[in-house]
Structures are given as structure tokens and as C-alpha cells.
Design an enzyme around this catalytic site. Structure first.
Site, PDB file in Angstrom:
ATOM      1  N   THR A  95       0.807  -1.222   0.000  1.00 29.29           N
ATOM      2  CA  THR A  95       0.000   0.000   0.000  1.00 29.29           C
ATOM      3  C   THR A  95       0.842   1.275   0.000  1.00 29.29           C
ATOM      4  O   THR A  95       0.304   2.372   0.162  1.00 29.29           O
ATOM      5  CB  THR A  95      -0.920   0.008   1.226  1.00 29.29           C
ATOM      6  OG1 THR A  95      -0.104  -0.145   2.414  1.00 29.29           O
ATOM      7  CG2 THR A  95      -1.923  -1.134   1.168  1.00 29.29           C
ATOM      8  N   GLU A  96       2.138   1.142  -0.185  1.00 30.44           N
ATOM      9  CA  GLU A  96       3.030   2.296  -0.055  1.00 30.44           C
ATOM     10  C   GLU A  96       2.646   3.475  -0.947  1.00 30.44           C
ATOM     11  O   GLU A  96       2.721   4.640  -0.524  1.00 30.44           O
ATOM     12  CB  GLU A  96       4.477   1.871  -0.348  1.00 30.44           C
ATOM     13  CG  GLU A  96       5.122   1.033   0.739  1.00 30.44           C
ATOM     14  CD  GLU A  96       4.884  -0.461   0.585  1.00 30.44           C
ATOM     15  OE1 GLU A  96       5.610  -1.254   1.186  1.00 30.44           O
ATOM     16  OE2 GLU A  96       3.936  -0.838  -0.162  1.00 30.44           O
TER      17      GLU A  96
END
Length: 267
Positions: free
Chosen positions: A143-144
Site C-alpha cells: 500500500t506504499e
């Protein structure tokens, strides 16, 4: 068989013990969803080195306490990132890189026992293991990009594991996928019910312990890591040389003799 515990150590965030040749490395920070910070990465590195050097341990299981396998970077750590300069960030980033490289190149087989969500850095840990078992309810993803960050280090390993197309899908969208989807793209190996997870992992680990040569698994892992960097000709030459070395090994001679004599063999 009587269970025996040979080695045990417990630190602040990670514990390690051995039972019947299986080394269990457990994340023990459930109140923070086993989120990674600098000290936890340090303890994980220490635990994997200890397991690699432990003669009582043949196969390693990575698991966690609480509801979540690992939620990625610690929130307090993410807040401190804003105060870091380039040098500080490079030191911390290198620290995590060293852990990922250690797991990937470790001499012993590592099995992930994933009982809950594995997200961002936690999904990186899961992807680096040689085999992975997960419950159907677990979710996986990087999810960076959703917080303006990049999944930089894991990308190196993920491209090798699942290929560019699937890696692009996970890394550029930042979306979470189900355990079944993760299995379909090759991110994990097996999906089993929560009630059977521990039993299935233990049975699989014992199978490797009893049926496979420690030396042969070690060399095979080393070759998988190294051969992908080579050209076709260099890779084939390297394979031929390692083949020749393996034929002269004690384990190979023992295995062939048992096969030819039709004798049962337990490693």
C-alpha cells in the site's frame, strides 16, 4: 514422537525456539499489529542468523501473535521519517534491505505461517519466504503508493517471484488482494482454514525435515538466488559445476546408495 525443545530465546519483539527440528521465529508485538520498527528488524535479523547457525534446526517457520501477521511499518516510525535526512534514511533502509536479503539467501528453508493480514513490509516478509500458508481471510498487498511512499526493496524480490505484470499490478495500484488471489499470482503457496493452519504447516515442515537432504536444499536455494543474475551460458556452466560438486557430496552418495539398495531413507 515425543516433542523436544532444543533452543529458545525471547526478546522484546521476536521469539525463537526449536521443536523437533523446526525453528519457530515468532513476531510478538500483537498490540501494534506486529508493525516493523528498527529494533524489531534488528531482532528478526538476529533470530534468522541464530536459526541458520542452530544445528538443532533444519527448517524455519515464521509466524506471528495476535490477529495480524504484520501490518508493515510502525506508525511512530513513519512519523519520525519526516525528520530524517538522507543519511538517516539510507541507514534505516539498508537495515531493512539486509533483513530481506538475509531471508531470501538463508541456507535453510523458511515457511511463512500467515494467520492474518500481511501488508506493505509485512507482505514483503511473506513474499520472501520459500513457502507460505495463509488463511482465507488474510489480505495481501503493498500500500506504499497510497501514502506517497514506494515499495522499493521488496520490488527486487517480487519481480523475481511473480514476474513483471503481476508485480506492476500489486505495486502500482496499492490494492489489497485476497489469499486466493495471492495464491493465483504466485505470491503465496497454500490457502488453508484457520483451524488447520498450524497443523498443515507443521506437517509440511516435518515432511521437508524427514524426506529431504539438508545439504541438497541449502545448495538448491543458493543456486535459485544466484543463477537468475547470470547469462544463459554462465548459468549453465555454473549449474554443471554445482551438479558435479553435488555428486561427490556425502548426502548424495548416501541417497543414491539407499535408492539402489531399495532401502528407506530418513534425513
Amino acid at each position: 514422537m515425543t516433542e523436544t525443545i532444543n533452543t529458545a530465546s525471547t526478546k522484546e519483539y521476536v521469539s525463537y525456539h526449536v521443536k523437533d527440528r523446526i525453528g519457530y521465529i515468532t513476531l510478538t508485538r500483537p498490540e501494534k499489529r506486529n508493525a516493523l520498527n528498527f529494533d524489531m528488524v534488528t531482532e528478526l535479523k538476529q533470530a534468522f542468523v541464530a536459526a541458520e547457525d542452530d544445528e538443532a534446526c533444519k527448517v524455519i517457520v515464521l509466524r506471528a501473535e495476535g490477529k495480524v501477521f504484520c501490518s508493515g511499518a510502525d506508525l511512530e516510525f513513519l512519523q519520525r521519517l519526516q525528520e530524517y535526512d538522507y543519511h538517516d534514511n539510507l541507514v534505516d533502509s539498508t537495515h531493512l534491505m539486509q533483513l530481506f536479503r538475509l531471508i531470501y539467501t538463508l541456507k535453510k528453508v523458511v515457511i511463512a505461517q500467515i494467520h492474518g493480514h500481511a501488508i506493505a513490509g509485512g507482505c514483503g516478509l511473506a513474499a520472501l519466504c520459500d513457502f507460505s500458508f495463509a488463511v482465507p481471510e488474510a489480505r495481501f498487498g503493498y500500500t506504499e503508493v497510497k501514502i506517497g511512499f514506494i515499495p522499493a526493496i521488496v520490488k527486487v524480490f517480487l519481480l523475481r517471484k511473480i514476474g513483471e505484470a503481476k508485480a506492476r499490478q500489486l505495486l502500482l495500484t496499492g490494492d489489497l488482494v485476497s489469499a486466493e488471489e495471492a495464491k493465483a499470482i504466485g505470491l503465496i503457496n497454500y490457502v488453508v482454514s484457520a483451524g488447520e493452519l498450524e497443523e498443515q504447516v507443521n506437517a509440511f515442515a516435518q515432511k521437508l525435515c524427514k524426506e529431504n537432504s539438508r545439504q541438497a536444499m541449502e545448495v538448491t536455494k543458493e543456486m535459485i538466488a544466484r543463477v537468475q543474475e547470470m547469462s544463459l551460458e554462465d548459468g549453465l556452466q555454473y549449474a554443471a559445476e554445482m551438479n558435479a560438486v553435488a555428486r561427490g557430496s556425502e548426502d548424495c552418495q548416501k541417497g543414491i546408495a539407499s535408492f539402489l539398495n531399495k532401502e528407506s531413507l530418513s534425513w
